[in-house]
Scaffold this motif. Structure first.
Motif, PDB file in Angstrom:
ATOM      1  N   GLU A 233       0.813  -1.218   0.000  1.00  0.00           N
ATOM      2  CA  GLU A 233       0.000   0.000   0.000  1.00  0.00           C
ATOM      3  C   GLU A 233       0.851   1.275   0.000  1.00  0.00           C
ATOM      4  O   GLU A 233       0.520   2.243  -0.696  1.00  0.00           O
ATOM      5  CB  GLU A 233      -0.945   0.020   1.209  1.00  0.00           C
ATOM      6  N   ASP A 234       1.945   1.280   0.793  1.00  0.00           N
ATOM      7  CA  ASP A 234       2.768   2.495   0.839  1.00  0.00           C
ATOM      8  C   ASP A 234       3.393   2.788  -0.522  1.00  0.00           C
ATOM      9  O   ASP A 234       3.490   3.950  -0.934  1.00  0.00           O
ATOM     10  CB  ASP A 234       3.855   2.364   1.904  1.00  0.00           C
ATOM     11  N   ASN A 235       3.802   1.760  -1.237  1.00  0.00           N
ATOM     12  CA  ASN A 235       4.376   1.994  -2.559  1.00  0.00           C
ATOM     13  C   ASN A 235       3.297   2.312  -3.588  1.00  0.00           C
ATOM     14  O   ASN A 235       3.563   3.009  -4.578  1.00  0.00           O
ATOM     15  CB  ASN A 235       5.205   0.787  -3.001  1.00  0.00           C
ATOM     16  N   ALA A 236       2.086   1.821  -3.376  1.00  0.00           N
ATOM     17  CA  ALA A 236       0.980   2.237  -4.242  1.00  0.00           C
ATOM     18  C   ALA A 236       0.731   3.732  -4.085  1.00  0.00           C
ATOM     19  O   ALA A 236       0.502   4.455  -5.071  1.00  0.00           O
ATOM     20  CB  ALA A 236      -0.275   1.442  -3.913  1.00  0.00           C
ATOM     21  N   ARG A 237       0.790   4.211  -2.864  1.00  0.00           N
ATOM     22  CA  ARG A 237       0.613   5.659  -2.637  1.00  0.00           C
ATOM     23  C   ARG A 237       1.790   6.442  -3.219  1.00  0.00           C
ATOM     24  O   ARG A 237       1.625   7.568  -3.703  1.00  0.00           O
ATOM     25  CB  ARG A 237       0.449   5.934  -1.143  1.00  0.00           C
ATOM     26  N   PHE A 238       2.975   5.862  -3.148  1.00  0.00           N
ATOM     27  CA  PHE A 238       4.146   6.488  -3.761  1.00  0.00           C
ATOM     28  C   PHE A 238       3.917   6.670  -5.268  1.00  0.00           C
ATOM     29  O   PHE A 238       4.250   7.712  -5.841  1.00  0.00           O
ATOM     30  CB  PHE A 238       5.378   5.602  -3.512  1.00  0.00           C
ATOM     31  N   ILE A 239       3.349   5.670  -5.910  1.00  0.00           N
ATOM     32  CA  ILE A 239       3.066   5.756  -7.350  1.00  0.00           C
ATOM     33  C   ILE A 239       2.053   6.856  -7.620  1.00  0.00           C
ATOM     34  O   ILE A 239       2.158   7.594  -8.610  1.00  0.00           O
ATOM     35  CB  ILE A 239       2.560   4.391  -7.870  1.00  0.00           C
ATOM     36  N   GLN A 240       1.084   6.993  -6.732  1.00  0.00           N
ATOM     37  CA  GLN A 240       0.102   8.067  -6.896  1.00  0.00           C
ATOM     38  C   GLN A 240       0.721   9.440  -6.649  1.00  0.00           C
ATOM     39  O   GLN A 240       0.555  10.359  -7.450  1.00  0.00           O
ATOM     40  CB  GLN A 240      -1.061   7.868  -5.922  1.00  0.00           C
ATOM     41  N   ASP A 241       1.433   9.575  -5.535  1.00  0.00           N
ATOM     42  CA  ASP A 241       1.895  10.890  -5.097  1.00  0.00           C
ATOM     43  C   ASP A 241       3.149  11.348  -5.843  1.00  0.00           C
ATOM     44  O   ASP A 241       3.219  12.485  -6.309  1.00  0.00           O
ATOM     45  CB  ASP A 241       2.173  10.876  -3.592  1.00  0.00           C
ATOM     46  N   ARG A 242       4.135  10.473  -5.966  1.00  0.00           N
ATOM     47  CA  ARG A 242       5.413  10.857  -6.583  1.00  0.00           C
ATOM     48  C   ARG A 242       5.345  10.819  -8.111  1.00  0.00           C
ATOM     49  O   ARG A 242       5.900  11.693  -8.785  1.00  0.00           O
ATOM     50  CB  ARG A 242       6.511   9.932  -6.072  1.00  0.00           C
ATOM     51  N   LEU A 243       4.649   9.818  -8.654  1.00  0.00           N
ATOM     52  CA  LEU A 243       4.605   9.659 -10.105  1.00  0.00           C
ATOM     53  C   LEU A 243       3.323  10.230 -10.719  1.00  0.00           C
ATOM     54  O   LEU A 243       3.211  10.320 -11.941  1.00  0.00           O
ATOM     55  CB  LEU A 243       4.751   8.177 -10.470  1.00  0.00           C
ATOM     56  N   GLY A 244       2.375  10.583  -9.884  1.00  0.00           N
ATOM     57  CA  GLY A 244       1.165  11.247 -10.378  1.00  0.00           C
ATOM     58  C   GLY A 244       0.204  10.336 -11.113  1.00  0.00           C
ATOM     59  O   GLY A 244      -0.579  10.798 -11.949  1.00  0.00           O
ATOM     60  N   ALA A 245       0.213   9.038 -10.804  1.00  0.00           N
ATOM     61  CA  ALA A 245      -0.641   8.080 -11.507  1.00  0.00           C
ATOM     62  C   ALA A 245      -2.012   7.981 -10.840  1.00  0.00           C
ATOM     63  O   ALA A 245      -2.169   8.241  -9.647  1.00  0.00           O
ATOM     64  CB  ALA A 245       0.032   6.712 -11.537  1.00  0.00           C
ATOM     65  N   GLU A 246      -2.976   7.557 -11.632  1.00  0.00           N
ATOM     66  CA  GLU A 246      -4.341   7.359 -11.142  1.00  0.00           C
ATOM     67  C   GLU A 246      -4.534   5.891 -10.748  1.00  0.00           C
ATOM     68  O   GLU A 246      -4.336   4.987 -11.565  1.00  0.00           O
ATOM     69  CB  GLU A 246      -5.339   7.730 -12.233  1.00  0.00           C
ATOM     70  N   LEU A 247      -4.926   5.649  -9.516  1.00  0.00           N
ATOM     71  CA  LEU A 247      -5.235   4.291  -9.063  1.00  0.00           C
ATOM     72  C   LEU A 247      -6.559   3.852  -9.680  1.00  0.00           C
ATOM     73  O   LEU A 247      -7.560   4.559  -9.606  1.00  0.00           O
ATOM     74  CB  LEU A 247      -5.327   4.248  -7.538  1.00  0.00           C
ATOM     75  N   LEU A 248      -6.571   2.664 -10.286  1.00  0.00           N
ATOM     76  CA  LEU A 248      -7.768   2.156 -10.958  1.00  0.00           C
ATOM     77  C   LEU A 248      -8.451   1.085 -10.121  1.00  0.00           C
ATOM     78  O   LEU A 248      -7.796   0.316  -9.402  1.00  0.00           O
ATOM     79  CB  LEU A 248      -7.395   1.571 -12.325  1.00  0.00           C
ATOM     80  N   HIS A 249      -9.764   1.043 -10.245  1.00  0.00           N
ATOM     81  CA  HIS A 249     -10.551   0.014  -9.566  1.00  0.00           C
ATOM     82  C   HIS A 249     -10.694  -1.198 -10.477  1.00  0.00           C
ATOM     83  O   HIS A 249     -11.108  -1.076 -11.643  1.00  0.00           O
ATOM     84  CB  HIS A 249     -11.938   0.548  -9.202  1.00  0.00           C
ATOM     85  N   VAL A 250     -10.347  -2.367  -9.961  1.00  0.00           N
ATOM     86  CA  VAL A 250     -10.488  -3.607 -10.711  1.00  0.00           C
ATOM     87  C   VAL A 250     -11.741  -4.320 -10.209  1.00  0.00           C
ATOM     88  O   VAL A 250     -11.847  -4.612  -9.006  1.00  0.00           O
ATOM     89  CB  VAL A 250      -9.262  -4.523 -10.515  1.00  0.00           C
ATOM     90  N   PRO A 251     -12.696  -4.620 -11.066  1.00  0.00           N
ATOM     91  CA  PRO A 251     -13.904  -5.324 -10.600  1.00  0.00           C
ATOM     92  C   PRO A 251     -13.563  -6.744 -10.170  1.00  0.00           C
ATOM     93  O   PRO A 251     -12.848  -7.472 -10.866  1.00  0.00           O
ATOM     94  CB  PRO A 251     -14.812  -5.316 -11.837  1.00  0.00           C
ATOM     95  N   ILE A 252     -14.073  -7.131  -8.990  1.00  0.00           N
ATOM     96  CA  ILE A 252     -13.835  -8.480  -8.482  1.00  0.00           C
ATOM     97  C   ILE A 252     -15.150  -9.048  -7.964  1.00  0.00           C
ATOM     98  O   ILE A 252     -16.062  -8.305  -7.598  1.00  0.00           O
ATOM     99  CB  ILE A 252     -12.773  -8.500  -7.357  1.00  0.00           C
ATOM    100  N   GLU A 253     -15.223 -10.376  -7.934  1.00  0.00           N
ATOM    101  CA  GLU A 253     -16.392 -11.058  -7.397  1.00  0.00           C
ATOM    102  C   GLU A 253     -16.170 -11.369  -5.917  1.00  0.00           C
ATOM    103  O   GLU A 253     -15.058 -11.735  -5.505  1.00  0.00           O
ATOM    104  CB  GLU A 253     -16.650 -12.355  -8.165  1.00  0.00           C
TER     105      GLU A 253
END
Length: 442
Positions: A233-253
Motif C-alpha cells: 500500500e505504501d508503494n501504491a501511494r508512492f506511485i500516486q503521489d510521486r509519479l502522479g498516476a491514477e489508481l484504478l478500480h479492478v472489478p472483483i467477485e
C-alpha cells in the motif's frame, strides 16, 4: 515457524483474522497450472481458477519433472493468485498492445501475457539477473509464441532509451517474499525487517527508473508476492503521489475472496492461492512525441535459397520476418519487424521470436525452438512417436536408438506433441535437445 516481527506486522493488518491467517500459513500450498493450447492433458483436475480462463487447480502435486508434456510447453506450473494479471488485462487493455514485463523470470506472467496478446500484440520480457534471464528465455521458447523479445537490461535503460514506448508495464517487483513462506522455507530464513525496508526502497527506485518508458495514458501494473503495507500500500501511494498516476478500480467477485485496500491482497486464508498483492494505475494523459523508430542499418538477411526452405517449416510463413544472426536464423512477427529491429539497437536481446534454423554446411538444420513454436509445420520432417521412458531419456539428453527409422533429422513427439529433434546415424541418434535444458534430477 513464522518470524515474530512478521506476526506483529500482520497483527496490525489482520486484526481478528490473524489466527486464521497464521493457520493457513502452516497448510500445504495450493497446486495450480495454466494450460497452453498444444495438447489435451490428463492431470488431477480440481476446478478452474476463476479469474483466469486457462488456469486450473489440481487436487495433488504430480511429479511434474516426469511429465514430458511439461517440458514440451503444454502447461506451466503457476501460482493461482498471480494469474489475476489476466483479469486485469481483460479489464483495461486490448491485445494489440506493446507490453513490458520488467522483472519477468522465471516467466509465468510473461507466458500468460504472450498468450493473451496472441498474434496482435508484442511483449518485451526482461530480466536483469543474468542467471535467471536464460531460464526466462527457455520458458518463453517452450510456450511457443513468437510474439516475445527477451531482454537483459536494468530498469533505467528502458526509461532512458525507450521513452513513451509501452502501452502497459508490469513491475512484479523483487520483494521480501512473505507470500512464499509456505512454499519456500528459505524465504522465512531470509526475512527480516531490514530486508523489508531495503525491498521497499528498491521497488521505488525501479518504478522511477522505468516510469518514462510508459506512454501517457498507459497502464502500470505493480505487484509483489508479499503482505506488508510498506512494500504494498505504501508503494501504491508512492506511485500516486510521486509519479502522479491514477489508481484504478479492478472489478472483483465477492466469492473470489480477494481483499481490496489500496490495491488488492490475496490472503491464503481467504483465497485458493499464495500471498500476492497487485495495484493498477493509469499514467496521466499529456501530449507527447512518439519515439522515432529506426531499424538496424545491417539487415542480416537470410540467403534466398535458405529462406525458401526455412519458410516451408512454418504454417503461416507470411506472418514472420526472418533474420540471420551468425549461423542461426530466427523468426519474429512481420507486423512488428521495424520495432523489433529497433529494440535490438537499444537493448541486450537474449532471444527474439523463435529460432528456426542453424546453418550446417550449405543447408539449414532445424533449431529446437522451431519444434516448440505454435506455427511450426511438422510435415516436412519424419515424425517418430516416443513412449514415456524414451521421451524421458531424450529429455535427459541421453542417446536413443531408432534402428527402424531412416537416417537424418527426425522430429520426436510424445502424445502427438513435438519434443524436439534428433539425428539418426544408424546404431543410435544424436540427441539434439538443448543440453542446458536437460532434466538433471529425477
Amino acid at each position: 515457524m513464522l518470524p515474530l516481527d512478521f506476526i506483529d506486522i500482520m497483527e496490525s493488518q489482520m486484526g481478528l483474522e490473524l489466527d486464521s491467517f497464521c493457520r493457513s500459513m502452516q497448510q500445504e500450498p495450493v497446486v495450480s497450472v495454466r494450460i497452453n493450447d498444444k495438447s489435451d492433458l490428463s492431470l488431477p483436475w480440481a476446478g478452474r481458477v476463476p479469474w483466469c480462463e486457462d488456469g486450473w487447480y489440481l487436487s495433488e502435486r504430480p511429479q511434474f519433472t516426469l511429465d514430458p508434456l511439461l517440458h514440451a510447453g503444454c502447461y506451466y506450473v503457476q501460482e493461482a493468485s498471480s494469474m489475476f494479471i489476466e483479469h486485469i488485462l481483460n479489464t483495461f487493455l486490448t491485445p494489440d498492445s506493446i507490453v513490458l514485463d520488467l522483472c519477468a523470470a522465471p516467466g509465468g506472467k510473461s507466458t500468460l501475457i504472450s498468450q493473451w496478446l496472441g498474434d496482435e500484440g508484442l511483449l518485451v520480457s526482461n530480466e536483469v539477473v543474468r542467471q535467471r534471464v536464460f531460464i526466462l528465455s527457455e520458458n518463453i521458447q517452450k510456450w511457443g509464441n513468437g510474439n516475445t523479445v527477451v531482454t537483459h537490461n536494468p530498469a533505467r535503460d528502458f526509461g532512458e532509451r525507450l521513452p513513451n514506448m509501452f502501452d502497459c508495464v508490469l513491475v512484479d517487483a523483487p520483494c521480501s517474499g512473505e507470500g512464499m513462506f509456505r512454499k519456500d522455507k528459505n524465504a522465512i530464513d531470509e526475512w527480516s525487517l531490514r530486508n523489508v525496508d531495503m525491498c521497499a526502497t528498491r521497488q521505488q527506485e525501479i518504478l522511477m527508473d522505468v516510469w518514462d518508458t510508459l506512454k501517457p495514458g498507459g497502464l502500470l501494473i505493480y505487484s509483489t508476492c508479499t503482505f506488508n503495507r510498506k512494500e504494498d500500500e505504501d508503494n501504491a501511494r508512492f506511485i500516486q503521489d510521486r509519479l502522479g498516476a491514477e489508481l484504478l478500480h479492478v472489478p472483483i467477485e465477492k466469492e473470489w475472496g480477494i481483499t481490496e485496500t489500496v490495491g488488492y491482497h490475496f490472503y491464503p486464508h481467504k483465497v485458493r492461492g499464495e500471498g500476492f498483492y497487485v495495484a493498477v494505475f493509469r499514467k496521466h494523459e499529456e501530449p507527447y512525441q512518439p519515439l522515432k523508430i529506426r531499424g538496424e542499418k545491417k539487415k542480416n538477411a537470410v540467403s534466398v535459397e535458405c529462406e525458401e526452405e526455412l519458410r516451408t517449416w512454418l504454417s503461416h510463413p507470411e506472418q514472420w520476418a526472418l533474420r540471420q544472426e551468425d549461423r542461426f536464423s530466427l523468426a519474429y512477427p512481420m507486423k512488428y519487424k521495424e520495432l523489433i529491429d529497433f529494440l535490438g539497437t537499444r537493448l541486450t536481446c537474449i532471444s527474439t521470436g523463435f529460432g528456426v534454423g542453424e546453418m550446417r554446411g550449405k543447408s539449414p538444420s532445424p533449431q529446437h525452438a522451431l519444434a516448440m513454436a505454435k506455427d511450426f509445420k511438422a510435415e516436412p520432417f519424419r515424425t517418430v512417436e516416443l513412449d514415456t521412458d524414451s521421451a524421458l531419456k531424450y529429455l535427459r539428453c541421453e542417446a536413443i536408438a531408432l534402428p527402424e527409422q531412416p537416417f537424418g533429422v527426425l522430429l520426436l513427439t510424445y502424445n502427438g506433441v513435438p519434443l524436439g529433434f534428433a539425428k539418426n546415424i544408424g546404431n543410435h541418434c544424436n540427441n539434439l535437445y538443448p543440453k542446458e535444458w536437460r532434466i538433471r534430477v529425477l
